[in-house]
Design an enzyme around this catalytic site. Sequence first.
Site, PDB file in Angstrom:
ATOM      1  N   GLU A  56      88.272  57.480  -8.576  1.00 18.55           N
ATOM      2  CA  GLU A  56      88.635  56.703  -7.259  1.00 18.55           C
ATOM      3  C   GLU A  56      89.157  55.588  -7.382  1.00 18.55           C
ATOM      4  OE1 GLU A  56      84.693  55.044  -6.154  1.00 18.55           O
ATOM      5  OE2 GLU A  56      85.176  53.535  -5.799  1.00 18.55           O
ATOM      6  N   GLU A  67      79.566  56.695 -11.130  1.00 12.71           N
ATOM      7  CA  GLU A  67      79.618  54.551 -11.539  1.00 12.71           C
ATOM      8  C   GLU A  67      78.185  54.339 -12.336  1.00 12.71           C
ATOM      9  OE1 GLU A  67      81.036  52.422  -9.070  1.00 12.71           O
ATOM     10  OE2 GLU A  67      83.236  52.770  -9.153  1.00 12.71           O
TER      11      GLU A  67
HETATM   12  C1  147 Z   1      82.932  51.442  -6.466  1.00 12.37           C
HETATM   13  C2  147 Z   1      82.266  52.061  -5.304  1.00 12.37           C
HETATM   14  O1  147 Z   1      82.034  53.693  -5.912  1.00 12.37           O
HETATM   15  C3  147 Z   1      82.596  52.760  -3.945  1.00 12.37           C
HETATM   16  O2  147 Z   1      81.277  53.033  -3.206  1.00 12.37           O
HETATM   17  C4  147 Z   1      82.609  51.329  -3.593  1.00 12.37           C
HETATM   18  O3  147 Z   1      81.998  50.686  -3.257  1.00 12.37           O
HETATM   19  C5  147 Z   1      83.554  50.711  -3.944  1.00 12.37           C
HETATM   20  C6  147 Z   1      84.162  49.198  -3.390  1.00 12.37           C
HETATM   21  O4  147 Z   1      85.243  48.521  -3.726  1.00 12.37           O
HETATM   22  O5  147 Z   1      83.796  50.125  -5.355  1.00 12.37           O
HETATM   23  O6  147 Z   1      82.547  50.557  -7.448  1.00 12.37           O
HETATM   24  C7  147 Z   1      83.318  49.931  -7.982  1.00 12.37           C
HETATM   25  C8  147 Z   1      82.291  48.355  -7.595  1.00 12.37           C
HETATM   26  C9  147 Z   1      82.734  47.678  -7.841  1.00 12.37           C
HETATM   27  C10 147 Z   1      83.397  47.824  -9.624  1.00 12.37           C
HETATM   28  C11 147 Z   1      84.005  49.095  -9.772  1.00 12.37           C
HETATM   29  C12 147 Z   1      83.528  49.868  -8.606  1.00 12.37           C
HETATM   30  N1  147 Z   1      83.639  46.687 -10.365  1.00 12.37           N
HETATM   31  O7  147 Z   1      83.483  45.480 -10.184  1.00 12.37           O
HETATM   32  O8  147 Z   1      84.400  46.705 -11.147  1.00 12.37           O
END
Ligand code: 147
Length: 663
Positions: A244, A168
Amino acid sequence: FSNTVGIDQDTSYPINDNGGFAHKFNGIGGLSGGGATSRLLVNYAEPYRSQILDFLFKPNFAASLHILKVEIGGDAQSTEGTEATHMRSENEENYTRGYEWWLMKEAKARNPDITLIGLPWTWPSWIGQGTVLPYENKTLTATYIMKWVKGAKEHHGLAINYVGIWNERPYNVEYIKTLRKVLDENGFSDVGIIASDNSFIPTSESILHDGDLAKAVEVIGAHYPGTYSGTVAQETKKPLWASEDYSTFNDAVGAGCWARILNQNYVNGNITATIAWNLIASYYDDLPYKRCSLLTANEPWSGHYEQVGPLWVTAHTTQFTKPGWYYLKTTGHLSKGGSYAALTDGKGNLTIVIETLSHDQSICIRPPLPSYDVADQNVTLTLGGSFKGVVKVLNMWQSQLGQASTIDSMFVNKGKVTVGSEGEISLFVPTNMLITLSTINTAMKGSYPMPPASAAFPLPYTDTFESNGFSEAYNFADQSGKFETYYNASAMDDHKWTLRQVVTARPVTWCDDPDLGFTVIGDYSWSNVAVSVDVKPEDTYGVFVALRVDKGGCDAREASGLFLWFMTNRSWVLTTDIMRENRLQRCAIGWECWVTEFQEQEWNQVTLEVSKDTNVVAYLNGAKILEHTIKKEDAVPANGFAALGTASFGKAQYDSFTVKPSS
Ligand code: 147
């Protein structure tokens, strides 16, 4: 099979392979990491640890996962904690750190065909080459990833199938090409690259506009796609994965989310693999994203673990398919809401998964779910093509999801369904139902005797940090830096085995990690406890012991609590925050408050105790150094974890750690 309604059908749906198959199916998986989500799992005693692993990975047993994705640790915070790197400098390699190697081997032992994926969230400092990105020296970074793949093979016999770029965070086209080249040059041309673990756009556009990039990338992985991939991604003709997804509390709604997206990621988005964040809730409940997992196992001290809905939802697809099967072109939406997916191995086997999840019973953490309606309905499936007249019976498995769901109501074998002479199968499908119809006969609702009852973190608790077979100590959950059990070969005292913070420079981070080492342990409800520990700063600016610590994860920088710091300039300070901004008391050498010396490079014994809710007392090497009565304006949390840490990145050791109820 008493629910059949032969007449008055709402709609009928063809299921056939006329004109060939659609997309190859790539599997359903779970993600360990991103980060430290499996931290407490390794501490479980047998037989519980093996039972838990069976529930996740054993074929024809429960979740029976097709894919295990793990974090390539970088010694920095990646959601629930930090995971260890395999290289602390360009010349240092170690393939015994952390628990992901172990987890991959346990998964492989149960399912030799499981797909293995590695992805970094964070990187050790030296990878940044003075920047906060990993792309300054692309060959260096690609070699670091290649070495992780090579270490997996040489030290653990693990063949990694895919690696990713940077979770990300921005990708770099030249880096992706360099990674491909370095993998190829080192004999890993069969290791695919997934890019870029963020969103389908702009990765897909980059691939469409750059033929060399298209050659380098095998799979486009996007996160939380909300079941849609879009036309640009599909134009690339690359496999599209939800690399994911899910991240939803594992109650009935979480199970509904997972059931809906497992079907609709394909039906709406032609997404052919979905990976759940996260595999297993083996992190403390009071860290972020509590129990967003396929199984809950965060009480190694009791052996208690919990089957949850998403585990059995997974089984509806995984136990009846394998990666390499194909989706049929005949998949879609049901007329009164819900969806059906159909898959075949191309050798006569057929699996159909139907879900009728309602909006409110299947909301995921993200993205927002537009409203839609679902009603009870009659469904007629009509088998055609090569299945007609050949597939005569199908096994039926059913899960009642939604508010009425219980673990007993999930993954129930409903026996065999006879296919009519015209290939028809008629079912009454109520709302919030998940149904699998399959020629596969091997499915099982695996079970073990009830695990022990849930219990609170035991007190008194002591650790003298003798090796437990893993690099990390029992139950400590590192939130910044990395704490490892360490053997002082030359020590003449009883500090041979210790706990040591080993990160000496700020990593390339994924969160805004505080510039220090920080590890939490215990029970978030602790209010009146005493913590004692021997501490020895090495090349750090100081060390701390803390109680009532209220935050970890990406919010670690905002942690409040009662932090008692000992600096190598022989001052001490009691603060209510990890940033050392809100000071309650402090003292330096020569001041009147100074009663005993803190010995740098030597062992010092520290005790911090809170009793009767507000009475704080601390001792250094047996001498009382402070008393404090907590006042409302101090804004000290009423409860929280115990913690250890350093005042900066740099080494420090800890030993004889004890927590007990205050006297
Ligand atoms: C994801 C991460 O890749 C994971 O490690 C974990 O933190 C997960 C928890 O829900 O979230 O990261 C994101 C965090 C925020 C968003 C998307 C993915 N978002 O706000 O859209």
